[in-house]
Each structure stands twice: as C-alpha cells, then as structure tokens.
Design an enzyme around this catalytic site. Structure first.
Site, PDB file in Angstrom:
ATOM      1  N   ASP A   1     -22.520  -9.085  19.427  1.00  0.00           N
ATOM      2  CA  ASP A   1     -22.320  -8.035  18.422  1.00  0.00           C
ATOM      3  C   ASP A   1     -21.117  -7.140  18.695  1.00  0.00           C
ATOM      4  O   ASP A   1     -20.907  -6.147  18.016  1.00  0.00           O
ATOM      5  CB  ASP A   1     -23.566  -7.135  18.379  1.00  0.00           C
TER       6      ASP A   1
ATOM      7  N   HIS B   1       4.585 -14.089  32.544  1.00  0.00           N
ATOM      8  CA  HIS B   1       3.444 -13.531  31.813  1.00  0.00           C
ATOM      9  C   HIS B   1       2.241 -13.319  32.745  1.00  0.00           C
ATOM     10  O   HIS B   1       1.105 -13.654  32.409  1.00  0.00           O
ATOM     11  CB  HIS B   1       3.051 -14.425  30.626  1.00  0.00           C
TER      12      HIS B   1
ATOM     13  N   ASP C   1       5.559  -4.252  33.256  1.00  0.00           N
ATOM     14  CA  ASP C   1       5.951  -4.399  31.847  1.00  0.00           C
ATOM     15  C   ASP C   1       4.751  -3.923  31.045  1.00  0.00           C
ATOM     16  O   ASP C   1       3.744  -4.636  30.927  1.00  0.00           O
ATOM     17  CB  ASP C   1       6.292  -5.863  31.544  1.00  0.00           C
TER      18      ASP C   1
ATOM     19  N   ASP D   1       7.973  -0.999  24.396  1.00  0.00           N
ATOM     20  CA  ASP D   1       7.986  -2.171  25.282  1.00  0.00           C
ATOM     21  C   ASP D   1       8.938  -1.858  26.433  1.00  0.00           C
ATOM     22  O   ASP D   1      10.150  -1.888  26.241  1.00  0.00           O
ATOM     23  CB  ASP D   1       8.443  -3.395  24.463  1.00  0.00           C
TER      24      ASP D   1
ATOM     25  N   HIS E   1      14.782 -16.264  30.196  1.00  0.00           N
ATOM     26  CA  HIS E   1      14.374 -15.772  28.868  1.00  0.00           C
ATOM     27  C   HIS E   1      15.545 -15.094  28.182  1.00  0.00           C
ATOM     28  O   HIS E   1      16.617 -14.924  28.765  1.00  0.00           O
ATOM     29  CB  HIS E   1      13.158 -14.848  28.972  1.00  0.00           C
TER      30      HIS E   1
ATOM     31  N   HIS F   1      14.291  -8.738  21.742  1.00  0.00           N
ATOM     32  CA  HIS F   1      13.623  -9.152  20.504  1.00  0.00           C
ATOM     33  C   HIS F   1      13.500  -7.928  19.624  1.00  0.00           C
ATOM     34  O   HIS F   1      13.610  -6.789  20.105  1.00  0.00           O
ATOM     35  CB  HIS F   1      12.229  -9.742  20.814  1.00  0.00           C
TER      36      HIS F   1
ATOM     37  N   HIS G   1       6.769  -8.162  19.339  1.00  0.00           N
ATOM     38  CA  HIS G   1       7.833  -9.108  18.962  1.00  0.00           C
ATOM     39  C   HIS G   1       7.871  -9.033  17.438  1.00  0.00           C
ATOM     40  O   HIS G   1       7.128  -9.720  16.755  1.00  0.00           O
ATOM     41  CB  HIS G   1       7.534 -10.526  19.443  1.00  0.00           C
TER      42      HIS G   1
ATOM     43  N   GLU H   1      16.386  -6.400  27.737  1.00  0.00           N
ATOM     44  CA  GLU H   1      15.530  -6.650  28.901  1.00  0.00           C
ATOM     45  C   GLU H   1      15.978  -7.808  29.790  1.00  0.00           C
ATOM     46  O   GLU H   1      15.262  -8.796  29.948  1.00  0.00           O
ATOM     47  CB  GLU H   1      14.090  -6.890  28.433  1.00  0.00           C
TER      48      GLU H   1
ATOM     49  N   TYR I   1      14.819 -13.654  38.540  1.00  0.00           N
ATOM     50  CA  TYR I   1      13.553 -14.109  39.139  1.00  0.00           C
ATOM     51  C   TYR I   1      13.885 -15.168  40.182  1.00  0.00           C
ATOM     52  O   TYR I   1      14.350 -16.258  39.828  1.00  0.00           O
ATOM     53  CB  TYR I   1      12.626 -14.666  38.058  1.00  0.00           C
TER      54      TYR I   1
ATOM     55  N   ARG J   1      12.969  -7.053  36.327  1.00  0.00           N
ATOM     56  CA  ARG J   1      13.334  -6.935  34.899  1.00  0.00           C
ATOM     57  C   ARG J   1      13.458  -5.446  34.595  1.00  0.00           C
ATOM     58  O   ARG J   1      12.695  -4.632  35.141  1.00  0.00           O
ATOM     59  CB  ARG J   1      12.285  -7.593  33.998  1.00  0.00           C
TER      60      ARG J   1
ATOM     61  N   GLU K   1      13.725  -3.119  31.145  1.00  0.00           N
ATOM     62  CA  GLU K   1      13.604  -3.249  29.683  1.00  0.00           C
ATOM     63  C   GLU K   1      13.529  -1.881  29.022  1.00  0.00           C
ATOM     64  O   GLU K   1      12.681  -1.054  29.381  1.00  0.00           O
ATOM     65  CB  GLU K   1      12.326  -4.035  29.346  1.00  0.00           C
TER      66      GLU K   1
HETATM   67  N1  GLY Z   1       6.226  -7.271  26.890  1.00  0.00           N
HETATM   68  C1  GLY Z   1       6.608  -8.355  26.111  1.00  0.00           C
HETATM   69  C2  GLY Z   1       8.054  -8.548  26.161  1.00  0.00           C
HETATM   70  O1  GLY Z   1       8.728  -7.928  26.949  1.00  0.00           O
HETATM   71  O2  GLY Z   1       8.612  -9.265  25.382  1.00  0.00           O
HETATM   72 MN    MN Z   2      10.083  -7.172  25.422  1.00  0.00          MN
HETATM   73 MN    MN Z   3       8.101  -6.098  27.838  1.00  0.00          MN
END
Ligand code: GLY
Ligand code: MN
Ligand code: MN
Length: 449
Positions: free
Chosen positions: A53, A256, A273, A284, A363, A367, A374, A397, A401, A418, A420
């Site tokens: 529930d 991730h 992050d 973000d 990456h 975005h 995103h 960002e 790595y 990273r 960002e």
């Molecule tokens: N936190 C998701 C990204 O950085 O795209």
């Molecule tokens: Mn991001």
């Molecule tokens: Mn992020």
C-alpha cells in the site's frame, strides 16, 4: 474547527502563485499555436507503488506540469488548437472521504478557475469526452510510444471517432509527438523558472557546504548523504533531484555509484554528485574534495586539471557558441593534463583525434537542466550542434577517472574527480548558479573552518 485548505494555500505549496498562473496559460497558448487545427493530449505521471500500500513519493510528469502547474496525479490536459483554442483539464473529483486520508484535491470546478482552464471535467469522463473532442481535428499530438497502455487508450479514442465517419465526423489524419514542440519551448527558461532554478541551486550549494564540513576520516558515505538530504529539506526543497552519489576513494571511478555505504578513509578523495529539486526544478552539482581536508600533491595535480577544464568549458558558454563548445574546450584541457600527469603519451591533437582521452574521461561535459535533471531539448539541429541562446540552462561537468593499471603512476590510482556546476546562458555570457567551494584553496579553507 480546522478550516478546509483553500485552493490558494495548495497553490502556494506547489510554488505556483495566482500571478504565476498566467505563465501556464501562455504556455498552453504557445502549444495551441503549433497545433494548427489539431488537438494535443498530455497526461501526468501515474502514482507508482513501492510495496503493497506504499507509494514512491509522487512526482508529476514534467511536460504536463510545464503546461499546467497542476501537481495532482490522475490528470490530463487537452489543448485544442485552431481558430477557437480551448484548454481543458481532466482531474480527480473532490472526495471528502479520500481527502481525510490523502489530503486536498482541487476537483474540476476549482481547478478550472485556479489554473486558468477554459473547462475542466472529472477524470472519469475522459473516455467519453475524448472521442468527442478529437472529432473533425486534422492532427493529434501526444507522447507517442511513451507508455504502451496510454498508446492503446489513445488509439481506442481514435477508433471511436472513426466509427462515426458515416455521421460525417472526420478523424485526425496525422499523429505527431507532442514532445517535439514542448521540448523546444521548455529549453528556454522564463523568469519564473529561473527563479526556482536559482533557489534549487542555492539550497544545493548549502548542502554541499554542509557535506564538506561533515566529512571526516572514520565516518561513512551515508552519514555525508544524510547531511545532504537534511540540508535539502531544511531549505524547503521537496526532494533530491536524482539519487545522490557519495563516492569515496575507488568508488568515485564508478560513474553511477549508488551504494553510499563505505567508510571514509584518511587520504582518500570524496566525490559528491547531489542536488535538490525545488518547485519541481533540478539543480545538479558535483564536488570532489579530500576526506581529511588536505589534498595530497598527486590529488592536487589531478584536481587542478579538472578545474582548469571546467573553467575553460564555462568560458565558452555564451549566446552563439555551439552546444559542444564546452565539451571541446574541456577535452582539450583534460587531454593536455593527461599528458602532463603521464597518463597518456603523444600529441594533444593526435590523442583527441584518436579519442585516447576517453579511457579517463568517458562522458560528455553537460546536459540541459530544468524540470528534469537531464532536461528536454535537442542537442543538434539538422545534424549540427545547436547554438546556445539566452535562457538555456545547462550543466558543465568535466571529470577524470583513473583506475589502477600497470601503465599508470601509482599515486594516481583510484582517483575519480568531477566538478559540476549549473549555468544559465545570459545575453552576454553566462551566470554560474551553483557556488560551493571549488578551488583547492577554497575547499581546504572551508573544511578547516
Ligand atoms: N547527476 C546526474 C548528472 O550529473 O548528469
Ligand atoms: Mn549532470
Ligand atoms: Mn550530477
């Protein structure tokens, strides 16, 4: 006796005030203008059960919310185009017995008034009304293929219209994906949206500051995550904008990483992050800093490379730059840094040409950001990266790595970095909305403070 919550109270909670309603009315008029003599149907998201529930915290569909500001589940907006545009909401009925358990519902009558619709009906009337509304419309726009059950329902309505052809009622001859038009509109943020995004950025900045101060050797990733979540809610944010990544040491090389359960070790870096959603708009942010508050020489060398890449990337964000300019700038600085750090050998141009940098930077540099972390919007137009325009909001960002390997200097093993930030393109350049400590000196000073 407790007063029944007024519609206005509820609107305020949803960060939509009566004066903002005009924004939503205007957005629906803009959608209507793309439809010709057509009709658009946009449903909100369903409630999703977590177990028995218990449901996941409810989050409306971003397209639906952008058009309406209405945040109840079981709602559909129908926009009719043509010479006499009409904006119609279908929503849950008022139901005092359910409201005792689940809280306030607007009901069609007050929703129409409070949210500026031309008409509103009970959601239970959707199947009866839709074929009627679709009759004699040239075009039907909806989120084609987003949800098979919804596709089947829409086709059911289309067939119901077709069944009336001998009565002289025409069915839409063309089906288009409503998201194409909406994506383009959502891409440029208006003043109301930018106000919410700045607040999301501010709350998230405070959360990163608190997280840095709460980090210490012997603690755990989840304790730092708790600081973040606490700061989001204390700031009035409704939720994290996405699952927080709190990744120490080697975990930072897992892009991730979700477990957030390891002990924090003296000498490791911590990559966070994490950011909040406020008024349904996301921030973000990523920051990377030493668990003990002091960068080692090797960590500092690697960090300075990523920082220089991020600054170079942000420097390209202005109207007329193309979408990929920040990425190109970041890749150039990162690749030079990889050579300087002895991660790669060769000429920078040659290494970029051969994509050799992707071993350590796999990456893209950003975005779109908005209602979705995103966010909606194409990145290329007719095969070319699209030019940036004032009002677009994006992340910048870059990262680095470094997994252990025989050909890599050991001092750099398991370093994941990273950085960002969230930026809005302005008439003359850009504004960086997120401002947690970022240089080595700022981070070390803040952590010692
Ligand atoms: N936190 C998701 C990204 O950085 O795209
Ligand atoms: Mn991001
Ligand atoms: Mn992020």
């Amino acid at each position: 006796m407790l007063a029944r919550p007024s519609a206005c109270n509820n609107l305020m909670k949803a960060y939509v005030t009566m004066s903002d309603i005009q924004n939503y009315v205007l957005r629906r008029a803009r959608l209507a203008a793309t439809l010709g003599d057509g009709i658009a149907i946009v449903a909100t998201a369903p409630e999703v059960p977590r177990n028995r529930d218990s449901h996941y915290p409810y989050r409306h569909d971003s397209y639906f919310y952008w058009l309406t500001g209405f945040n109840e589940p079981e709602a559909v907006v129908v926009q009719v185009g043509g010479a006499e545009p009409q904006s119609i909401l279908f929503c849950r009925n008022k139901d005092e017995s359910r409201e005792i358990w689940d809280g306030f519902r607007h009901g069609p009558e007050s929703a129409a008034k409070d949210f500026g619709f031309d008409a509103a009906y009970s959601i239970t009337e959707l199947d009866a009304k839709l074929p009627e509304l679709m009759g004699n419309r040239e075009r039907l726009a909806y989120a084609v293929g987003d949800n098979p059950a919804w596709d089947a329902r829409v086709i059911g309505w289309l067939n119901a219209v077709r069944a009336k052809s001998r009565q002289g009622i025409m069915s839409p001859g063309e089906i288009v994906d409503v998201r194409h038009a909406l994506d383009e509109m959502r891409l440029i943020k208006d003043a109301h949206e930018l106000g919410l995004m700045r607040r999301a950025a501010e709350i998230s900045t405070g959360a990163h500051r608190a997280a840095m101060r709460a980090t210490r050797p012997g603690g755990h990733e989840y304790e730092v995550e708790a600081e973040l979540l606490s700061a989001f809610r204390r700031g009035g944010a409704e939720a994290p904008a996405y699952n927080s990544i709190v990744a120490s040491g080697a975990n930072a090389c897992v892009l991730h990483y979700v477990f957030n359960n390891k002990p924090l070790r003296d000498g490791d870096l911590l990559l966070i992050d994490a950011a909040a959603e406020f008024g349904s708009y996301a921030a973000d942010i990523t920051r990377t800093f030493p668990v003990n508050g002091r960068f080692t020489a090797a960590q500092k060398d690697a960090y300075e490379v990523v920082l220089a890449a991020q600054i170079a990337a942000i420097d390209t964000v202005r109207p007329g730059s193309d979408w990929n300019a920040p990425h190109d700038a970041a890749v150039r600085v990162l690749t030079q840094g990889m050579v300087d750090l002895k991660l790669l050998k060769g000429s920078v141009d040659g290494l970029i040409e051969a994509s050799a940098y992707t071993r350590f930077y796999m990456h893209k540099t950003g975005h779109w950001l908005g209602l979705d972390v995103h966010d909606a919007g194409e990145y290329k137009i007719d095969g070319a990266w699209r030019p940036l325009q004032a009002g677009m909001t994006l992340t910048v960002e870059p990262g680095l790595y470094i997994r252990p390997a025989d050909d890599i200097p050991e001092a750099l093993w398991n370093i994941g970095i990273r950085i960002e930030d969230d930026v809005v393109v302005t008439e003359s350049g850009c504004e960086v909305m997120t401002t947690p400590p970022k240089t080595v000196a700022e981070i070390e000073a803040w952590m010692q403070g």
